[in-house]
Scaffold this active site. Structure first.
Site, short mmCIF file in Angstrom:
data_model
loop_
_atom_site.label_atom_id
_atom_site.label_comp_id
_atom_site.label_asym_id
_atom_site.label_seq_id
_atom_site.Cartn_x
_atom_site.Cartn_y
_atom_site.Cartn_z
N HIS A 134 35.63 40.74 45.89
CA HIS A 134 36.43 40.83 45.34
C HIS A 134 37.66 40.91 46.46
CE1 HIS A 134 36.70 44.81 43.36
NE2 HIS A 134 37.93 44.78 44.60
N SER A 148 38.07 37.26 42.41
CA SER A 148 36.70 37.72 42.72
C SER A 148 35.80 36.65 43.04
CB SER A 148 36.20 38.39 41.55
OG SER A 148 35.29 39.05 40.87
N HIS A 165 33.07 43.11 29.83
CA HIS A 165 33.23 42.56 31.59
C HIS A 165 31.97 44.17 31.94
CE1 HIS A 165 32.52 45.11 34.77
NE2 HIS A 165 33.59 43.33 35.44
#
Lengths: 367, 367
Positions: free
Chosen positions: A331, A229, A307
């Site tokens: 990503h 990512s 996150h």
């Protein structure tokens, strides 16, 4: 009587992330809400039908700061430059949890054949052959060979990184993002497979057959999930740059620390948050490479608080910068068959990559 | 106007050696004479459609007579017995041109996946990790991964050996043998490909990238032809046994010496004529493994005097023994893509396998 299946029609301008030739009858429906249309653009790398496998090899060197690592770097660069070498590679650096410097080479091939030829020309363990057992430099090699059925990409801009640099092009804007479960919906195999993880075996083979000298090979398990990512703020300026560096990046870095250091309980086998280098100097591009027990574990973390904060900051960033946003996020993710993974560690500390997941009795073989 | 293609009809009882699912439009016609029917029976191994690749690995140990080789044998047997190990393997022995004993393990898998998993669990160079550089024992590993399109078998009896032990069955009697060029006609890829050899590169890579310590990796070339040709006289008796041992075998052995020692000019890279062992003791089965620059080179040798004598003796054998002949002959042959070959030699003398084909400057790196 005929049963007519009615599907929701997507706005004409958007494509599915899965390309036509990888579409299969879905036994596992998409997670997108009915009538869903994403607000922001997202693109996926497109390969022609002749590309079935995307081999990639991560080679790492691990050493104390100021070690004389140049010859070891040269060995790897010579290897990369050899016949049938990678079609694309990049180089990155980071300091790991044990205070060791790591240089990470990521090697990518478009298709199996040249990778196999390259590999067949390399002496076993060429990447550590010049290093001394018990010396201050460690090295590792992590090989992945996903089928195109097992992997997906998503890009905020049609600007390739990673294996997308080898693609035949970028899709148009896709409809398969911005909702929970969209990463899974982009993986072709997930159309009919739940991608459930296999068990990480510790004791399947006697130590004798897996461990020789100071080389440790870790037995892979089914459906390990690997995520690269990345972030690229090269082209940002002014308020956008400021916002990324002061609002987004600190949250990203906190999340990276969380899964790097305390990932075990969340199903994160390892994480490396690295900065890319060109000609040996850092550039304004980072990526994290994280390996997870399963896509489901990654999906769970993505919904967790740390996150969500990163994700929210990213949303605010693009909202603020608007259509001219120059921050590029991407990503590449894959859910790997056990046979498509290989993990080899030479002279590395026991918090390196998959070694973190070995029980102490196995790990203690490594200095 | 329609063009009607008229083909010769084969007698109903005979099958083509190429199975239906590997048939392709022929741009290269068969070599069988018009109306040809073979006199003797011949069978070919049949795999179901799910089998695409037949990985095989030859591992050899090379040592002076009476060397203490048991630990090295044990390492290899442990490796074979590990998870995802070969579905079939056998073990053979011979004394090479330098007076060294060689023990040869042939490992076969039905399909790519388990071979790859096995390989991914093995530390690099596991098969020589316990051997000392400069010690009296050498070792080598030759890996081949032919597609089923690239290989064929033929058997005098429906009695499998080699990779045919992993087949789903034997064909009925085939029509594709007993004429010049029949081996080529049995290879599915030869339906549309001339199987021309690539160049054996000596200097493509600097020595640095191919040779490290005492390990030499030889760069493969396209369409190397590998032949395992075997003899089994276990069930022979009386006059048939006598004829084989006194009339056929001596000619076979002379031919084996010819290509083992003077093969270079004929395009034979190497040849090993070995005797199989069960529980460490020799059995009445031999095979030769020979590698050729191309199938065309092998075809040329097959028509040359030495081989014609062997061939004639074989014909006389089966004519004499009649339908109850118990001598079993077979071969498995493949024309390999460069990417499907890997040759690694550790601490071996310079007349070993593909090392024979390296120029002296390269070979001299090996003791």
């Amino acid at each position: 009587m005929t049963i007519v299946e009615v599907t929701t029609l997507e706005p004409e301008v958007l494509e599915e992330a899965i390309p036509a030739h990888l579409k299969r009858p879905r036994t596992r429906p998409r997670s997108s809400p009915p009538g869903f249309t994403p607000k922001h653009a997202s693109y996926s790398a497109r390969f022609d039908e002749d590309v079935a496998i995307l081999p990639m090899v991560y080679i790492g060197l691990q050493f104390p700061p100021r070690a004389r690592v140049e010859p070891a770097i040269q060995t790897i660069e010579d290897g990369i430059a050899g016949s049938f070498g990678p079609d694309f590679h990049d180089r990155a650096r980071y300091v790991d949890s044990q205070g060791k410097e790591n240089i990470i080479f990521a090697l990518y091939w478009r298709g199996r054949e040249n990778h196999q030829r390259w590999n067949n020309l390399k002496p076993d363990g060429w990447w550590h052959a010049d290093l001394a057992i018990g010396g201050e430099i460690g090295a590792f090699e992590e090989r992945y060979q996903p089928s195109v059925m097992d992997t997906e990409t998503t890009f905020s801009h049609p600007h390739p990184e990673g294996y997308a640099t080898l693609a035949d092009g970028m899709s148009g804007k896709t409809d398969t993002h911005e909702y929970w479960g969209s990463a899974r919906d982009r993986i072709p195999r997930a159309q009919f497979d739940d991608l459930a993880p296999g068990v990480l075996h510790h004791a399947d083979d006697p130590a004798k057959s897996e461990t020789q000298g100071r080389t440790v090979v870790v037995q892979p398990h089914e459906n390990l999930c690997l995520l690269r990512s990345g972030q690229d703020w090269t082209d940002t300026s002014g308020a956008e740059r400021e916002f990324y560096l002061t609002e987004v990046r600190p949250l990203l870095e906190a999340g990276m620390r969380e899964i790097s250091e305390d990932g075990a309980g969340m199903g994160c086998h390892f994480n490396r948050y690295v900065q890319l280098e060109m000609d040996g100097a850092p550039v304004e591009r980072t990526y994290s490479l994280s390996a997870w027990r399963s896509l489901a574990d990654l999906e769970a973390w993505v919904k967790a608080d740390t996150h969500l904060q990163i994700f929210g900051a990213g949303i605010r960033h693009f909202k603020k910068a608007g259509e001219r946003a120059k921050l590029r996020l991407y990503h590449e993710m894959m859910v790997l068959k056990a046979s498509d993974q290989r993990f080899t560690y030479f002279n590395c500390h026991n918090q390196t990559g998959m070694l973190r997941r070995l029980p102490d009795t196995r790990r203690s073989k490594v200095p």
